[in-house]
Design a protein around this motif. Structure first.
Motif, PDB file in Angstrom:
ATOM      1  N   PHE B 341      35.808  34.222  44.103  1.00 15.14           N
ATOM      2  CA  PHE B 341      36.237  35.085  45.198  1.00 15.14           C
ATOM      3  C   PHE B 341      36.849  36.332  44.572  1.00 15.14           C
ATOM      4  O   PHE B 341      37.846  36.246  43.850  1.00 15.14           O
ATOM      5  N   ASP B 342      36.213  37.462  44.858  1.00 13.91           N
ATOM      6  CA  ASP B 342      36.542  38.683  44.114  1.00 13.91           C
ATOM      7  C   ASP B 342      38.014  39.070  44.214  1.00 13.91           C
ATOM      8  O   ASP B 342      38.581  39.590  43.265  1.00 13.91           O
ATOM      9  N   ALA B 343      38.618  38.784  45.371  1.00 16.06           N
ATOM     10  CA  ALA B 343      40.002  39.218  45.570  1.00 16.06           C
ATOM     11  C   ALA B 343      40.983  38.377  44.770  1.00 16.06           C
ATOM     12  O   ALA B 343      42.027  38.865  44.356  1.00 16.06           O
ATOM     13  N   LEU B 344      40.651  37.112  44.541  1.00 11.99           N
ATOM     14  CA  LEU B 344      41.644  36.201  43.964  1.00 11.99           C
ATOM     15  C   LEU B 344      41.779  36.416  42.465  1.00 11.99           C
ATOM     16  O   LEU B 344      40.785  36.585  41.768  1.00 11.99           O
ATOM     17  N   PRO B 345      43.013  36.395  41.966  1.00  9.35           N
ATOM     18  CA  PRO B 345      43.218  36.557  40.529  1.00  9.35           C
ATOM     19  C   PRO B 345      42.449  35.462  39.778  1.00  9.35           C
ATOM     20  O   PRO B 345      42.565  34.279  40.120  1.00  9.35           O
ATOM     21  N   GLN B 346      41.654  35.878  38.825  1.00 11.39           N
ATOM     22  CA  GLN B 346      40.860  34.906  38.079  1.00 11.39           C
ATOM     23  C   GLN B 346      41.791  33.967  37.316  1.00 11.39           C
ATOM     24  O   GLN B 346      42.739  34.409  36.684  1.00 11.39           O
ATOM     25  N   GLY B 347      41.513  32.702  37.429  1.00 17.27           N
ATOM     26  CA  GLY B 347      42.328  31.728  36.716  1.00 17.27           C
ATOM     27  C   GLY B 347      43.493  31.183  37.521  1.00 17.27           C
ATOM     28  O   GLY B 347      44.189  30.286  37.072  1.00 17.27           O
TER      29      GLY B 347
END
Lengths: 406, 543
Positions: B341-347
Motif C-alpha cells: 500500500f503506497d501510503a503506508l510506511p514500508q516495513g
C-alpha cells in the motif's frame, strides 16, 4: 483558539520511535546501575538508579533530582485566562496572584474528580497547567466562550524536581540571588546562561524543594550546574520508586492510584468527589462564578458524601498493601487501602485509603486485614489503624522562609 | 431406522454449537447440512491451488470464550491469533494508522488532530461502559416483557439492574447511543474525518443502512463488544481460516457422540399434531426426532422449510417482514506476493491489520446512496485483511491470501443502469472489477500480484450458504430486531411456533458475528424444556 500545538512536526514514520528520551536522559543514564525504567506518557523514566534507600534519603537528607519532563504541561493565555481557569477548577483562582502556584483539582459536571495538578500563574493573563493525565480535550471543551488560547508544551519544557533540605543552599551557590525568599508555592524567573529558568517552591515530597523548568536545550547545562554547585552536598538523581515513598509519607494523592480520573472510569461508584478525597479546602462553592461540578457538589454538601479519604497510621510493621478496611476486627468491610508504605522518616507504617461514610473521622480507629508473604508462606494479621489528619511527615523546613542552609 | 433425540438443520457454527451442547447433555444428535462441507459462513475453502480462503466471515472476536473453553475447542485444533496494526487509507495519499502501542497510536491521532487524541480515550471509556452493559446479555435468553412468567420477570429485573448500574448520566447517554447514527455519535467526540471514517466502518458492516442512518451506532458496538483473551474490542484470526472454528466444533460434537451428515439438504420440517417429529430430506429420506432445531435464518426457516400451515399466519408474516437485506460483498484474492500500500510506511506493522478504504463518512454515505438506488457502490468501503502475514497455513510461502469485505453490494440489481437485469456473471465480474480498481488506487503493485479472484455478491452468498439475500448477520442488527424482538416478538426465546421446533441461528439473540451464542442459548432452552441438566456455560462476567 489555538490548539495546533504538537501535531505540526509529527511525521508519518513517528511510529519508529516507541519511547522518547527526555533532555535529561543522557545525564541520568550515567547514574543508572540497575536498568529499571518504565514509560511515563511517551517518555522513558527511571524507577531506580541504584537503590531506593539511597535515593529516598537524598530527598530527606540532602538533595534529589527527579525528571518531571513527561508531566503533561499546557500553556493558557488570553484576556479570559483567569475566568477560564476559574471555570475549570474548583478553587478560587482570583486569589492566586501572579508569581504563585496553586494546587488544584477539576471535576466533571457530576462533581467527580478528573485530575489534580498545579497551575502556575506566569503573568496577569498567562498560566501553565501541569497534570498527570492529558487534558487537551478537557481544556478545549471548557474553553467555549472564553477568549483564550492554549497549547500543550510537554515537550517544550524540560522540568526537574529538586527536593531536599540542602536544595536552597545549592540554588544559591548557582547564583540565583534571593532564591531563598521564595515562599512555599511562589514562582519566579531567574537568568540562567542567557535564558530564563522558572523556579517554583513546589514539589511532591512534602519537604523543602523546588521545581525547575527550562528549555530542553539548557537541560544538560542545568543538570551539570546543579551537580557542580552541589558537589559537596550528596546530590543524586532519584527514580520514581523513591519519590513514591516520599509522596505517600507526605500524604499526597496520586491520580490513577488513590483516585481514578472520572473520564476514564467505567464502573459507577468508582469515581470520587473532591470531598471524598478530603479536598474540602480546594472547593470554593461561593467563588462568585460557576465551575464544573458546582451544582453536584452543592448537592453532595446537602446530601452527604459516599466515601471518606483517610490517612492511616497502621499498627505493626506489615504494610497494609491492597488491604480491605473493616469497622472492627473481623467486622464489616468498609473500604480499602490505595497507597501504603513503611515511612522511613516518620518511622511509621502508613496507608492512604478510603472508607464508607460515616466511618474514618480523624481519631477514629479502623482495622486492616493484612496478608503478607514470607518465603512462599502467606500470613495474615489484623492491624489497628488510627485515622490521622496531618501528613505523616511534615518538617518545619518545608515552609520555613528563608530556608536554613542544611 | 435410527431415531435421534434431536436434529439440527445446518452445520454452521451455531448449528454445530447447539448440537455439541445437546450431545454433551447426552442427547443423540444429528446435524444435517446441504453442502458437502460444514461451516456455513464460518468456513475455509480450497478454491484455487494451495490457497485456503476464509471466504465468508474472516475474523473472530465475538466468539464466546466460555463456549470455546467448555467445548474444548483448543483441543480440537482451534487457535485464534491476535491481529495487530491496520490503517485507513486516504484519498490524499496519507493514512491513519492503528498501532498496537497506545502511545504510538495516540501520536498518530495527534498527527491528524491533537484534540481527538485525548477524545479517543474518552470514546474508549464510553465504549467500555456500553460493552460492560451488553456483554453479560450475550449468553442469556432475552426476557419476554409481556409474559409475566417468573423467569421473564427475573430477567427483566436483571435488565433493570443493569440499566440502573450505568448511572443516571450514562443511562441517558446510552439510550441515545442505541438510537443514534454512527455519524452523529462520533461527532460528539471527534473532529477528524478520517478518524470518524475509520470507526464508522464498523457501524455499517453487513447493514442496509448508511453511517447517517439512526441505529448504526449500535452496529459499531456489536463489533466492539468481543474480546481476545480478555482484551475487549480486539480481533483475531482463526489459524487455518474461519473453517477451523467449525471444524473444532465438529470435533467436539463428535467427541460427545454427535453425528454430521453433509450433502443432505432439508426439504421440510415434519410436523404432526402440532409437534415437530423430524425432517424430510431433499433426497426423499426422512429422519425422525422430537426436537428439530433450525440453524437457517428466520426467513429460510419459516418461509422455506416449514409448511405455512404449521408455522401459522403470524409467524409467516413476521418472517416476511423480517429485515434481512443483503448489503455486503466479499472478494477473496490469491496473491503471488505481498501487496504494497503506497501510503503506508514500508516495513511498518500496519499492513498486518485491517486496511480500510474510505476516509470520510461523506464517502460512505454516498456509497450507501448507490446501494439504495439498487446497484453496488462505485466508491466502496473496503475492509481488507491479509491473514497470511500471521498465518502460514493459508497460502504457499511468500504468497498471500487477501480477504476483502465490501460495503455496499445489493442482493438485487434494480438501478436503471442495469435495465431490469438482476445479477449475471457479467455484473458480478464488473462488481469485482470495481473492488480491484478501488484497491489498485492505493496499491500500485496489487494488480500484478493477482493470481485468482473469487467474487461473492449477495447472490453467491445466498446460493452457497443459504443466507437470505446474502445478509451476513441472518437479519439486520437494528433495535427493532434485537433482544426480545429477535427475530420477532414472542419468538425470541429460541422456540418455534410448534412444540419441539427451535431456532439456533444468528436470526436469534444476540445475532451474527460468529459468536456461537445463539446456538448455545438455544441448547440451554431445549435442555430446559427436556428437563435435562444444562450443559451450556454462563457468562463469566467482567466485574
Amino acid at each position: 483558539m489555538n490548539n495546533l500545538a504538537q501535531n505540526a512536526g509529527i511525521k508519518q514514520d513517528h511510529y519508529l520511535q516507541t519511547i522518547k528520551k527526555t533532555p535529561f536522559y543522557n545525564r541520568q543514564k550515567e547514574w543508572d546501575k540497575v536498568n529499571q525504567w518504565h514509560r511515563w506518557g511517551e517518555y522513558t523514566v527511571c524507577d531506580v538508579f541504584e537503590s531506593i534507600a539511597k535515593e529516598y534519603f537524598a530527598i530527606r537528607n540532602s538533595a534529589s533530582l527527579f525528571d518531571l519532563t513527561p508531566m503533561s504541561k499546557y500553556r493558557i493565555k488570553g484576556p479570559d485566562a483567569l475566568a477560564f481557569m476559574n471555570r475549570l477548577v474548583t478553587r478560587d483562582m482570583s486569589k492566586i496572584k501572579v508569581g504563585r502556584v496553586a494546587y488544584v483539582i477539576w471535576c466533571d459536571d457530576a462533581g467527580q474528580v478528573l485530575d489534580d495538578g498545579t497551575i502556575f500563574r506566569l503573568g496577569e493573563n498567562e498560566y501553565r497547567l501541569c497534570s498527570q493525565e492529558r487534558q487537551l480535550e478537557i481544556l478545549k471543551r471548557n474553553a467555549i466562550g472564553f477568549d483564550v488560547e492554549f497549547w500543550e508544551e510537554t515537550d517544550e519544557v524540560a522540568a526537574i524536581s529538586f527536593q531536599g533540605p540542602v536544595t536552597c543552599r545549592i540554588l544559591r551557590n548557582m547564583g540565583f540571588s534571593d532564591v531563598e525568599t521564595l515562599k512555599l508555592f511562589d514562582l519566579r524567573y531567574f537568568d540562567f546562561q542567557g535564558e530564563q529558568i522558572l523556579i517554583s517552591r513546589t514539589g511532591f515530597t512534602g519537604d523543602l524543594g523546588y521545581e525547575l523548568m527550562v528549555s530542553p536545550d539548557k537541560a544538560e547545562a542545568l543538570w551539570d550546574a546543579i551537580f557542580e554547585a552541589g558537589k559537596d552536598y550528596a546530590v543524586r538523581p532519584i527514580g520514581g520508586n523513591a519519590l513514591e515513598l516520599a509522596r505517600v509519607e507526605a500524604g499526597f494523592l496520586q491520580a490513577g492510584v488513590d483516585f481514578l480520573p472520572a473520564n476514564e472510569t467505567i464502573r459507577p461508584g468508582c469515581t470520587r468527589s473532591p470531598y471524598e478525597l478530603g479536598m474540602h479546602w480546594l472547593v470554593k462553592l461561593d467563588k462568585g462564578v460557576t465551575f464544573n461540578g458546582r451544582r453536584a457538589l452543592i448537592n453532595e454538601q446537602k446530601n452527604g458524601s459516599r466515601y471518606r479519604f483517610v490517612k492511616l497510621d497502621v499498627e505493626g510493621n506489615k504494610t497494609a498493601c491492597n488491604a480491605y478496611l473493616f469497622d472492627r476486627k473481623n467486622g464489616k468491610s468498609i473500604g480499602a487501602t490505595t497507597s501504603t508504605a513503611w515511612a522511613p522518616s516518620a518511622k511509621k507504617n502508613v496507608a492512604l485509603g478510603y472508607v464508607e461514610m460515616p466511618h474514618g473521622k480523624s481519631g477514629d480507629v479502623v482495622w486492616a486485614e493484612i496478608y503478607y508473604q514470607k518465603e512462599l508462606k502467606w500470613n495474615r494479621v489484623w492491624a489497628k489503624c488510627l485515622v490521622v489528619d496531618k501528613p505523616f511527615w511534615d518538617p518545619e523546613r518545608k515552609r520555613l522562609t528563608p530556608p536554613a542552609d542544611f | 431406522m435410527k431415531k435421534y433425540d434431536a436434529i439440527v438443520i445446518g452445520a454452521g457454527h451455531n448449528g454445530l454449537t447447539n448440537a455439541a451442547f445437546l450431545a454433551k447433555a447426552g442427547l443423540n444428535v444429528v446435524v444435517v447440512e446441504k453442502n458437502d462441507y460444514i461451516g456455513g459462513a464460518s468456513v475455509s475453502r480450497n478454491i484455487h491451488d494451495d490457497w485456503t480462503y476464509s471466504n465468508c466471515s474472516y475474523v473472530c472476536s465475538l466468539f464466546r470464550p466460555e463456549i470455546y473453553r467448555n467445548l474444548e475447542l483448543g483441543k480440537h485444533g482451534l487457535q485464534i491469533i491476535n491481529i495487530g496494526g491496520g490503517a485507513t487509507l486516504m484519498e490524499n495519499g496519507d493514512f491513519l494508522g492503528s498501532y498496537e502501542d497506545h502511545e504510538v497510536s495516540r501520536r498518530e491521532l495527534i498527527r491528524h488532530s491533537p484534540r481527538d487524541a485525548d477524545a479517543y480515550d474518552r470514546f474508549s471509556t464510553d465504549m467500555a461502559k456500553w460493552c460492560r452493559f451488553i456483554r453479560p446479555f450475550l449468553l442469556r435468553t432475552p426476557a419476554d416483557p409481556t409474559s409475566f412468567r417468573p423467569r421473564d420477570i427475573q430477567e427483566l429485573i436483571y435488565l433493570g439492574r443493569k440499566f440502573y448500574d450505568l448511572g443516571q448520566k450514562d443511562l441517558h447517554h446510552f439510550l441515545r447511543f442505541f438510537t443514534a447514527s454512527i455519524s452523529d455519535y462520533l461527532d460528539q467526540y471527534f473532529e477528524s474525518d478520517v478518524l470518524k471514517a475509520s470507526l464508522a466502518g464498523s457501524g455499517i458492516i453487513g447493514t442496509g443502512l448508511g453511517p447517517m442512518s439512526p441505529g448504526t451506532a449500535y452496529v459499531l458496538l456489536h463489533h466492539y463488544m468481543g474480546d481476545m483473551d480478555g482484551s475487549v474490542g480486539s480481533w483475531g484470526f482463526a489459524r487455518g481460516g474461519m473453517g477451523s472454528i467449525a471444524n473444532a466444533l465438529a470435533g467436539s460434537l463428535k467427541e460427545h457422540g454427535g453425528e454430521i451428515r453433509t450433502g443432505q439438504g432439508v426439504e421440510q420440517i415434519i410436523v404432526k399434531n402440532g409437534k415437530a417429529t423430524g425432517v424430510a430430506l431433499e433426497n426423499g429420506d426422512e429422519i425422525h426426532a422430537n426436537i428439530v432445531v433450525s440453524n437457517l435464518d428466520a426467513k429460510r426457516t419459516f418461509l422455506g422449510i416449514m409448511d405455512p400451515k404449521d408455522a401459522g399466519e403470524k409467524v409467516v408474516k413476521a418472517a416476511k417482514n423480517f429485515k434481512s437485506r443483503g448489503s455486503s460483498g466479499k472478494v477473496n484474492i490469491a496473491l503471488n506476493g505481498a501487496p504494497r500500500f503506497d501510503a503506508l510506511p514500508q516495513g511498518s506493522d500496519l499492513v498486518n491489520g485491517f486496511i480500510h478504504v474510505t476516509d470520510s463518512i461523506e464517502r460512505m454515505e454516498r456509497a450507501y446512496d448507490d446501494w439504495k438506488a439498487g446497484t453496488w457502490s462505485k466508491d466502496p468501503y473496503l475492509d481488507m485483511l491479509v491473514p497470511t502475514y500471521a498465518d502460514p497455513t493459508m497460502a504457499p510461502p511468500g504468497k498471500h491470501f487477501m480477504s476483502v469485505f465490501v460495503q455496499y453490494c445489493p442482493s438485487k440489481l434494480t438501478a436503471a443502469e442495469h435495465n431490469g437485469e438482476d445479477w449475471t456473471d457479467k455484473t458480478v465480474t464488473a462488481f469485482g472489477e470495481t473492488v480491484l480498481n478501488q484497491i489498485s488506487k492505493y496499491s500500485t503493485n496489487f494488480r500484478d500480484l493477482v493470481e485468482h479472484v473469487e467474487v461473492r455478491t449477495p447472490r453467491e452468498i445466498e446460493a452457497e450458504i443459504g443466507l437470505t439475500d446474502g445478509n451476513i448477520f441472518q437479519g439486520e442488527l437494528t433495535m427493532d430486531q434485537l433482544m426480545f424482538n429477535r427475530p420477532f416478538p414472542g419468538y425470541a426465546q429460541y422456540r418455534g411456533p410448534v412444540k419441539g421446533m427451535y431456532m439456533c441461528g444468528s436470526s436469534t439473540h444476540p445475532g451474527g458475528g460468529v459468536m456461537a451464542a445463539p446456538g448455545a442459548n438455544a441448547a440451554r432452552e431445549i435442555l430446559l424444556d427436556l428437563k435435562r441438566p444444562n450443559t451450556v456455560p454462563e457468562d463469566e462476567g467482567d466485574d
